[in-house]
Design an enzyme around this catalytic site. Sequence first.
Site, PDB file in Angstrom:
ATOM      1  N   THR A 125      67.586  23.480  43.486  1.00  0.00           N
ATOM      2  CA  THR A 125      66.865  22.452  42.741  1.00  0.00           C
ATOM      3  C   THR A 125      65.921  23.134  41.777  1.00  0.00           C
ATOM      4  O   THR A 125      65.243  24.103  42.166  1.00  0.00           O
ATOM      5  CB  THR A 125      66.057  21.460  43.610  1.00  0.00           C
ATOM      6  OG1 THR A 125      65.108  20.790  42.764  1.00  0.00           O
ATOM      7  CG2 THR A 125      65.293  22.106  44.744  1.00  0.00           C
ATOM      8  N   ILE A 126      65.901  22.662  40.550  1.00  0.00           N
ATOM      9  CA  ILE A 126      64.935  23.240  39.597  1.00  0.00           C
ATOM     10  C   ILE A 126      63.525  22.899  40.045  1.00  0.00           C
ATOM     11  O   ILE A 126      62.583  23.571  39.687  1.00  0.00           O
ATOM     12  CB  ILE A 126      65.169  22.769  38.142  1.00  0.00           C
ATOM     13  CG1 ILE A 126      64.935  21.268  37.993  1.00  0.00           C
ATOM     14  CG2 ILE A 126      66.537  23.166  37.635  1.00  0.00           C
ATOM     15  CD1 ILE A 126      64.680  20.850  36.548  1.00  0.00           C
ATOM     16  N   ASP A 127      63.371  21.838  40.848  1.00  0.00           N
ATOM     17  CA  ASP A 127      62.030  21.395  41.262  1.00  0.00           C
ATOM     18  C   ASP A 127      61.376  22.341  42.270  1.00  0.00           C
ATOM     19  O   ASP A 127      60.164  22.277  42.479  1.00  0.00           O
ATOM     20  CB  ASP A 127      62.104  19.993  41.886  1.00  0.00           C
ATOM     21  CG  ASP A 127      62.441  18.927  40.863  1.00  0.00           C
ATOM     22  OD1 ASP A 127      62.562  19.266  39.674  1.00  0.00           O
ATOM     23  OD2 ASP A 127      62.586  17.748  41.252  1.00  0.00           O
ATOM     24  N   GLU A 222      56.525  14.946  35.759  1.00  0.00           N
ATOM     25  CA  GLU A 222      56.988  13.560  35.587  1.00  0.00           C
ATOM     26  C   GLU A 222      56.566  12.653  36.747  1.00  0.00           C
ATOM     27  O   GLU A 222      56.412  11.450  36.595  1.00  0.00           O
ATOM     28  CB  GLU A 222      58.501  13.520  35.431  1.00  0.00           C
ATOM     29  CG  GLU A 222      59.199  14.082  36.675  1.00  0.00           C
ATOM     30  CD  GLU A 222      60.709  14.098  36.604  1.00  0.00           C
ATOM     31  OE1 GLU A 222      61.292  13.497  35.697  1.00  0.00           O
ATOM     32  OE2 GLU A 222      61.297  14.738  37.495  1.00  0.00           O
ATOM     33  N   ARG A 266      49.538  14.121  20.834  1.00  0.00           N
ATOM     34  CA  ARG A 266      50.992  13.989  20.700  1.00  0.00           C
ATOM     35  C   ARG A 266      51.655  14.252  22.054  1.00  0.00           C
ATOM     36  O   ARG A 266      51.058  14.839  22.946  1.00  0.00           O
ATOM     37  CB  ARG A 266      51.538  14.987  19.676  1.00  0.00           C
ATOM     38  CG  ARG A 266      51.045  14.742  18.270  1.00  0.00           C
ATOM     39  CD  ARG A 266      51.702  13.506  17.670  1.00  0.00           C
ATOM     40  NE  ARG A 266      51.423  13.378  16.257  1.00  0.00           N
ATOM     41  CZ  ARG A 266      50.394  12.716  15.733  1.00  0.00           C
ATOM     42  NH1 ARG A 266      49.517  12.117  16.540  1.00  0.00           N
ATOM     43  NH2 ARG A 266      50.226  12.650  14.430  1.00  0.00           N
ATOM     44  N   HIS A 272      65.821  16.926  30.326  1.00  0.00           N
ATOM     45  CA  HIS A 272      66.978  17.671  30.823  1.00  0.00           C
ATOM     46  C   HIS A 272      67.188  19.014  30.139  1.00  0.00           C
ATOM     47  O   HIS A 272      68.024  19.806  30.602  1.00  0.00           O
ATOM     48  CB  HIS A 272      68.232  16.798  30.747  1.00  0.00           C
ATOM     49  CG  HIS A 272      68.161  15.649  31.710  1.00  0.00           C
ATOM     50  ND1 HIS A 272      67.424  14.522  31.449  1.00  0.00           N
ATOM     51  CD2 HIS A 272      68.685  15.491  32.951  1.00  0.00           C
ATOM     52  CE1 HIS A 272      67.516  13.699  32.482  1.00  0.00           C
ATOM     53  NE2 HIS A 272      68.265  14.264  33.407  1.00  0.00           N
ATOM     54  N   ARG A 275      67.064  21.666  32.568  1.00  0.00           N
ATOM     55  CA  ARG A 275      68.156  21.855  33.519  1.00  0.00           C
ATOM     56  C   ARG A 275      69.414  22.433  32.884  1.00  0.00           C
ATOM     57  O   ARG A 275      70.321  22.855  33.592  1.00  0.00           O
ATOM     58  CB  ARG A 275      68.528  20.505  34.164  1.00  0.00           C
ATOM     59  CG  ARG A 275      67.582  20.059  35.200  1.00  0.00           C
ATOM     60  CD  ARG A 275      68.206  19.257  36.311  1.00  0.00           C
ATOM     61  NE  ARG A 275      69.296  18.404  36.012  1.00  0.00           N
ATOM     62  CZ  ARG A 275      69.353  17.087  36.279  1.00  0.00           C
ATOM     63  NH1 ARG A 275      68.302  16.497  36.822  1.00  0.00           N
ATOM     64  NH2 ARG A 275      70.424  16.390  36.044  1.00  0.00           N
TER      65      ARG A 275
HETATM   66  O1  F6P Z   1      67.164  17.531  40.215  1.00  0.00           O
HETATM   67  C1  F6P Z   1      65.818  17.169  40.249  1.00  0.00           C
HETATM   68  C2  F6P Z   1      65.448  16.523  38.964  1.00  0.00           C
HETATM   69  O2  F6P Z   1      65.583  17.483  37.951  1.00  0.00           O
HETATM   70  C3  F6P Z   1      64.067  15.899  38.988  1.00  0.00           C
HETATM   71  O3  F6P Z   1      63.048  16.744  38.581  1.00  0.00           O
HETATM   72  C4  F6P Z   1      64.255  14.735  38.059  1.00  0.00           C
HETATM   73  O4  F6P Z   1      63.384  13.679  38.402  1.00  0.00           O
HETATM   74  C5  F6P Z   1      65.649  14.318  38.289  1.00  0.00           C
HETATM   75  O5  F6P Z   1      66.333  15.469  38.673  1.00  0.00           O
HETATM   76  C6  F6P Z   1      66.320  13.675  37.102  1.00  0.00           C
HETATM   77  O6  F6P Z   1      67.548  13.220  37.528  1.00  0.00           O
HETATM   78  P1  F6P Z   1      68.690  12.615  36.619  1.00  0.00           P
HETATM   79  O7  F6P Z   1      69.375  13.760  35.962  1.00  0.00           O
HETATM   80  O8  F6P Z   1      69.575  11.906  37.570  1.00  0.00           O
HETATM   81  O9  F6P Z   1      68.029  11.746  35.610  1.00  0.00           O
END
Ligand code: F6P
Length: 343
Positions: A125-127, A222, A266, A272, A275
């Site tokens: 998980t990136i989190d 977020e 701003r 994404h 990711r």
């Molecule tokens: O995989 C975790 C995550 O990157 C969270 O940080 C984020 O809230 C979520 O995925 C976003 O998910 P999706 O790609 O389904 O919008």
Amino acid sequence: MRVGLLTGGGDCPGLNAVIRAVVRKGETFYSDELVGFLDGWRGVIDNRTIPLNVERCRGILPRGGTILFTSRTNPYKIDGAVERVLATLQEQRIDALIAIGGEDTLGVAHRLAGEGVSVVGVPKTIDNDLSCTEVTFGFHTAVQIATEAIDRLHTTAESHDRVIVCEVMGRHAGWIATYAGIAGGAAEILVPEEPFDIDVVCENLKARHAKGRFASIVVVAEGAVPKEGTMTLQSREVDQFGHVRLGGIANLLASEIEERTGFETRVTILGHIQRGGTPTAFDRVLATRFGIAAIEAVHDEAFDHMVALRADQIVRVPLGEAVTELKTVDPELLHDVAAAFWG
Ligand code: F6P
């Protein structure tokens, strides 16, 4: 052995490196047959597979995303789906399954282990909020991307003497916000672990700007929330694991900051971008180590376990422990290190 592989949940840089490592060691060392299930648990429910071999994995190490695709499907939330999962595994003659995912995907893996499935987990998980491992692959890449973005925001914020609120991912934990905020010299870091007080945020920004022309970057995860009763949040859509679709706290925060401080503000929401794309060298190495360790765990029959990083060693931890609670940001890191630069 016939070993199944799947990637579930949000995609993450390094997934392909895990797949490649499992396939390489499985095929060449153990003479395994590797089967990829498509779209996470969805592909197991629907019995959709692709054969995996060394040839198929050539060139995928630096590629982001996952060649197996992914979804947020939860078989325990779909009528009859668990039975279909068990039937597929039997039909495909799967001796063991490697599930690569975060808390949700591995939570399903653990429940299926309870139904007799021989499963090994790989944490992603990136989190970085998965327990029992010091770090998950993908996190380092996300922090690198967010840090580079913050560096860029600094120069434009400085030129205009503005506040820029930069929203990063982090649903339940503020690891990306904290690391990228420290690395990028943020004026404030707001994380889900500690509801923020908008008055304190604005006072800190005013104090900073009173010292001169100091543009400020506010990094907000977020999932960050205001202290109860201080700002209103809208309710949003929920997925099969019960997670609300996040994104947008930065807009709310920016308008409050502008209104309360008078500083032009701003917003940048990285979303994404954090990711996607190629994993850092660190994540490629970690993912490769996890992949090798996962196929070794399969052959040691260490089922219902997850491979993990501890003191730079790869260890095995019970899946049940890993999915019990999330790993949140160490308050010392936030208060002793990051906060030394606020205000
Ligand atoms: O995989 C975790 C995550 O990157 C969270 O940080 C984020 O809230 C979520 O995925 C976003 O998910 P999706 O790609 O389904 O919008």
